[in-house]
Enzyme design. Sequence first.
Site, short mmCIF file in Angstrom:
data_model
loop_
_atom_site.label_atom_id
_atom_site.label_comp_id
_atom_site.label_asym_id
_atom_site.label_seq_id
_atom_site.Cartn_x
_atom_site.Cartn_y
_atom_site.Cartn_z
N LYS A 121 6.28 22.77 -3.61
CA LYS A 121 6.43 21.45 -2.99
C LYS A 121 5.14 21.06 -2.25
O LYS A 121 4.67 19.93 -2.36
CB LYS A 121 7.61 21.49 -2.00
CG LYS A 121 7.87 20.19 -1.25
CD LYS A 121 8.76 19.28 -2.05
CE LYS A 121 9.16 18.04 -1.28
NZ LYS A 121 9.96 17.13 -2.10
N GLN B 270 5.87 10.60 -7.72
CA GLN B 270 5.10 11.10 -8.84
C GLN B 270 4.86 10.01 -9.89
O GLN B 270 3.73 9.77 -10.32
CB GLN B 270 5.91 12.24 -9.48
CG GLN B 270 5.17 13.17 -10.37
CD GLN B 270 6.06 14.36 -10.73
OE1 GLN B 270 6.90 14.25 -11.63
NE2 GLN B 270 5.88 15.47 -10.04
N GLU C 157 17.33 16.58 1.79
CA GLU C 157 16.10 16.98 2.48
C GLU C 157 16.19 16.66 3.97
O GLU C 157 15.68 17.40 4.81
CB GLU C 157 14.87 16.29 1.86
CG GLU C 157 14.52 16.85 0.49
CD GLU C 157 13.07 16.55 0.09
OE1 GLU C 157 12.46 17.39 -0.60
OE2 GLU C 157 12.55 15.48 0.46
N ALA D 194 0.83 -1.21 0.00
CA ALA D 194 0.00 0.00 0.00
C ALA D 194 0.86 1.25 0.00
O ALA D 194 0.64 2.19 0.75
CB ALA D 194 -0.96 -0.01 1.20
N GLY D 195 1.88 1.24 -0.89
CA GLY D 195 2.66 2.46 -1.09
C GLY D 195 1.98 3.34 -2.12
O GLY D 195 0.80 3.15 -2.43
N ASP E 88 8.76 1.50 -6.81
CA ASP E 88 10.19 1.25 -6.64
C ASP E 88 10.63 -0.14 -7.06
O ASP E 88 11.82 -0.39 -7.17
CB ASP E 88 10.59 1.48 -5.17
CG ASP E 88 10.52 2.94 -4.79
OD1 ASP E 88 10.70 3.80 -5.67
OD2 ASP E 88 10.29 3.22 -3.60
#
Lengths: 406, 406
Positions: free
Chosen positions: A379, A318, A170, A11-12, A300
Amino acid sequence: MQKPNIVVLGAGYGGMMTTVNLQKKLNTHDANITLVNKHDYHYQTTWLHENAAGTLHHDRTRIQIKDVLDFSRVNFVQDSVVSIDPKQKKVKLEDGELDYDYLVVGLGFESATFGIKGLEEHAFMINNINSARLIRDHIEYNFAQYNNYKEDRPELLTIIVGGAGFTGIEFVAELANRVPELCQEYDVDPSKVRVINVEAGPTALAGFDPELVEYAMNRLEEKGVEFRLGTMIKECSPEGILVEKDDEQETIKSNNVIWAAGVRGNSIVEESGFEVNRGRVPVRDDLRTPDYDDVFVVGDCAVLFNKETERPYPPTAQIATQMGSTVATNIKLLMNGAKELESFTPDLKGTVASLGHTDAIGVVFDDKKLFGRSASIMKKVIDNRYLMQLGGPALVLKKGKLDMYH
Amino acid sequence: MQKPNIVVLGAGYGGMMTTVNLQKKLNTHDANITLVNKHDYHYQTTWLHENAAGTLHHDRTRIQIKDVLDFSRVNFVQDSVVSIDPKQKKVKLEDGELDYDYLVVGLGFESATFGIKGLEEHAFMINNINSARLIRDHIEYNFAQYNNYKEDRPELLTIIVGGAGFTGIEFVAELANRVPELCQEYDVDPSKVRVINVEAGPTALAGFDPELVEYAMNRLEEKGVEFRLGTMIKECSPEGILVEKDDEQETIKSNNVIWAAGVRGNSIVEESGFEVNRGRVPVRDDLRTPDYDDVFVVGDCAVLFNKETERPYPPTAQIATQMGSTVATNIKLLMNGAKELESFTPDLKGTVASLGHTDAIGVVFDDKKLFGRSASIMKKVIDNRYLMQLGGPALVLKKGKLDMYH
């Protein structure tokens, strides 16, 4: 006639968007849709570094799956995937087994440590809610310990971040904002704290415009971040790291080493016998695996090549989100007997790296560069747009970054 | 004529109230008043267990000394006391030395471990802001670790508190309220958490009315606290504790052992050659040491006997505070050449043990027993009364426990 079983693993970003879109496109009499996930929540992987730094609570980052999906239309199984058998069309779970007609693999990433000695054992990784929260608490605990020793133990206040890519930068940006708060909470002199970013490559944020990289590094250095570029981590131990630059080695003592320099696809995919490239399945244009017509891979665990540059697209939220939409469309096409499926083409809207609070850098649309507050607002717009796609306005209001100016 | 030097060591209850009263009673041309303290803040020792449990932030417990004292009338030296030389009338500090004409020793308590093996090294103590904050963070860090292990590690979630006296009981009460919050913050199943109170004596809260003790134990057991009365801690190790009851030994695994079973006077007092009884100076009625007419001792470094019962008064904040007032009066009398000083008699207003939030037990005035909310309100009234004496209404408003019903 029996309804086909559609099973979505993970559930990503990719798995959730696939399931949300399947739920919209299909009626309950068309198919059984089953989502399998280890936890009962989805989380925003791109916000985990904020949870790890302690600048954002992890409950802001995670979203209860039941708040997004309609459990009268989707079966949710909370379990861990052990392996996939694509020939038998079965998925083995820790507590059971599932048969599928169509499978969507969205099992996410793992840290890649490139064989660096001791990294797996002694460095922390920003991989999920549990590990991000542990980093926050580990750093806080070291600050809490500092004043309880008679001797000076600077390694407690030295934070090393491996990697100056997107996540590494980040993360140090959030740490730079967090350190003054930690110093106040634990009565620590700010001059005793070090935040060190170690990057093997010659530049931070490789691939970004040099002007943006310079802006980011200057802003972070002003806040006290030390950069060690062109510097390899050779070894990680409980005492710290051994680094090498220009054939000279140095030990940096630290009790807080966080590795943010590499990811690969979930090893379950490779172990299940799928063809992989650094753990990722080189999917066809329609996002199916090279060998199986009923297995899609998103996020991924998939790698997709940009035909113009012949380089792989980066594994971003995205793209994973967009893949979810295409996969749902293609499963419906397959169910309807279509011969031709939709090809996936990423719609790259831009990339923005946050530098904390109201600061950021980024590129949007056709190479327009953004700095500072405007990049920061962009962002947040991007983050909120994802929440809108996932769960509509209610989810934006509940979990969005709505204060654009702070 | 030279002004006399009055030196007060320690900004605890006794030292602060002495200094506040000296500041009121004396003019700047009468004497030099100097307060020495390790930190630039005073803290409420009786609230530290709440900071350690994480139910109250330590900034609520500490009070900046400059907010209470007038630094144009009192010299403040932030330094640690190394030793006292009462013959030479000198105090050695880490970074200097002070001469005095009148000395007030208010250096507070230390944990007494009664020679139990491993306790000093492996158990935590609720002694000051730094150590209380460390306990909070240590427990939180263990909760944060729990979900990051594949194997079950129940010792991370087992909290052992040694001692069912005043502090031990108040601390487990706060823990009982904190555990559900910790479980939510760290996604831990509450049934996995254990809070165990180990007490060598046959009863909890020795000296309290049995009806009150029963009420307290019932309330805490309802919240999941396990009591092991008549049980000796024989040894503490990194793995947990070894206990003995009725000649049977048992190991209880725990990564969170907090020792709250014994205090003694600061060892600097004994090491400086003063006559002591378990680290406390048996002061005269006027609170001077047996041997020196110019040295007063207040608070936990002093022991005073109740003439009716021939037992020592317990070392409480209430008595320390009252001592501060008497000492200030007596110093002024000495300066004025009086032969007779004021005798100190504790004015015992009652004792209330908090059971967390709105629950408590206590005895006030002439043996009236209080339970539950009324006891809890009385506890807060007592705490606020102290703040009023120390810093007036402004301090009550800033640091008081003003919400009587929560």
